[in-house]
Design an enzyme around this catalytic site. Structure first.
Site, short mmCIF file in Angstrom:
data_model
loop_
_atom_site.label_atom_id
_atom_site.label_comp_id
_atom_site.label_asym_id
_atom_site.label_seq_id
_atom_site.Cartn_x
_atom_site.Cartn_y
_atom_site.Cartn_z
N HIS A 20 0.81 -1.22 0.00
CA HIS A 20 0.00 0.00 0.00
C HIS A 20 0.85 1.27 0.00
CE1 HIS A 20 -3.39 -2.62 1.88
NE2 HIS A 20 -3.43 -2.63 0.57
N CYS B 188 6.21 19.80 -12.15
CA CYS B 188 4.97 20.40 -12.68
C CYS B 188 4.30 21.37 -11.72
CB CYS B 188 3.99 19.31 -13.08
SG CYS B 188 3.37 18.34 -11.68
#
Length: 308
Positions: free
Chosen positions: A170, A217
């Protein structure tokens, strides 16, 4: 066959050479384990110890229960800790929350999830698994010991387990990626090298007032962990699947502290009719208990040190 305490001590010394002593290894305190077994658990614990001593491959499949012993809340405790804050969970626990309000999601994530995890310490169960791993690998260069975990807290590595043989199904709170393009941020903490004096509150990267952004970004960061509605990372799944498929006759899977309800992760521990032995260490029966060769109804922090 009944085992006396002296016989148990002899077996312990035969398998491991000598009793473990109090020491410090990279800032982690090693405990002096007790030889006296829990009442009624002598034979089950010895069964697991004997199987581990002769196995070539060992896979540990761990869940939230082992982390609960370090004070981290689990899904089986829905009304305590982080899981009691349903509104906060909706923000930092879902991709939608990070898209809708990334600053609030970051702040909530730090307060209720990431910082409490960073403050937690590995318990005796984590340390015992690292000691089992070291003893197992010392017996033969051909031996293999892997940990497949559903936890994102890095406590296995902090307890001494080898980082490259812990497969985090996970993800982890020690690595972050941007919400827009999933670029992994260059600031990655290695939990195996995290000192006991580390403070998340003093780490400038984890500032609640100034959430970090992606260097590629400029979008806001989120944990590189699986959120609700997301699939599991392919690399971790493939690695975990591979090491379990390689288990053969005489090998061992230790299932530690999991409810067996979280899918698809739980399917790794519930494959039909394996040739290897499966032992469960869990205070309460789980969805996997009926599939196990043996269930030891104890917390891992009590049972594992007695197996070492």
């Amino acid at each position: 066959l009944k085992y006396s305490q002296s016989a148990a001590i002899d077996l312990f010394r035969l398998v491991h050479g000598q009793a473990l002593t109090q020491q410090r290894d990279q800032g982690r305190c090693r405990r002096q384990p007790s030889i006296a077994f829990a009442a009624g658990m002598e034979e089950p614990l010895l069964t697991v110890a004997r199987s581990l001593a002769t196995a070539r491959r060992v896979v540990v499949f761990s869940g939230a229960g082992i982390s609960a012993e370090s004070g981290i809340s689990t899904f089986r405790q829905p009304e305590v800790g982080v899981w009691a804050n349903k509104a906060g969970l909706a923000y930092f626990g879902t991709p939608f929350g990070w898209w809708l309000s990334p600053k609030l999601a970051w702040k909530t994530y730090l307060k209720y999830f990431r910082n409490p995890i960073a403050a937690a310490q590995p318990n005796d169960g984590h340390v015992a698994l690292a000691e089992l791993e070291a003893a197992h690998l010392k017996r033969s260069m051909k031996n293999r010991f892997d940990i497949v975990t559903q936890n994102v807290d890095g406590l296995h590595q902090r307890g001494g387990s080898r980082n490259d043989h812990v497969y985090e199904l996970h993800g982890t709170v020690y690595r972050h990626k941007c919400s827009s393009n999933h670029h992994v941020h260059e600031y990655v903490l290695d939990p195996s090298n995290l000192s006991q004096g580390y403070s998340a509150a003093e780490d400038e990267f984890f500032s609640a007032k100034n959430p970090p952004t992606c260097s590629q970004c400029s979008s806001f960061l989120r944990p590189d962990a699986v959120l609700f509605t997301e699939g599991l990372p392919a690399a971790a799944w493939d690695a975990a699947d591979s090491c379990i498929r390689k288990l053969d006759e005489g090998d061992v899977m230790l299932v530690v502290g999991t409810s067996g309800l979280v899918q698809p992760a739980a399917s790794l521990a519930s494959r039909p009719r394996p040739r290897y032995k499966r032992f469960e260490i869990n205070p309460d029966p789980s969805a996997l208990t009926s599939l196990m060769d043996l269930h030891i109804p104890m917390p891992s922090g009590e049972a594992l040190p007695q197996i070492v």
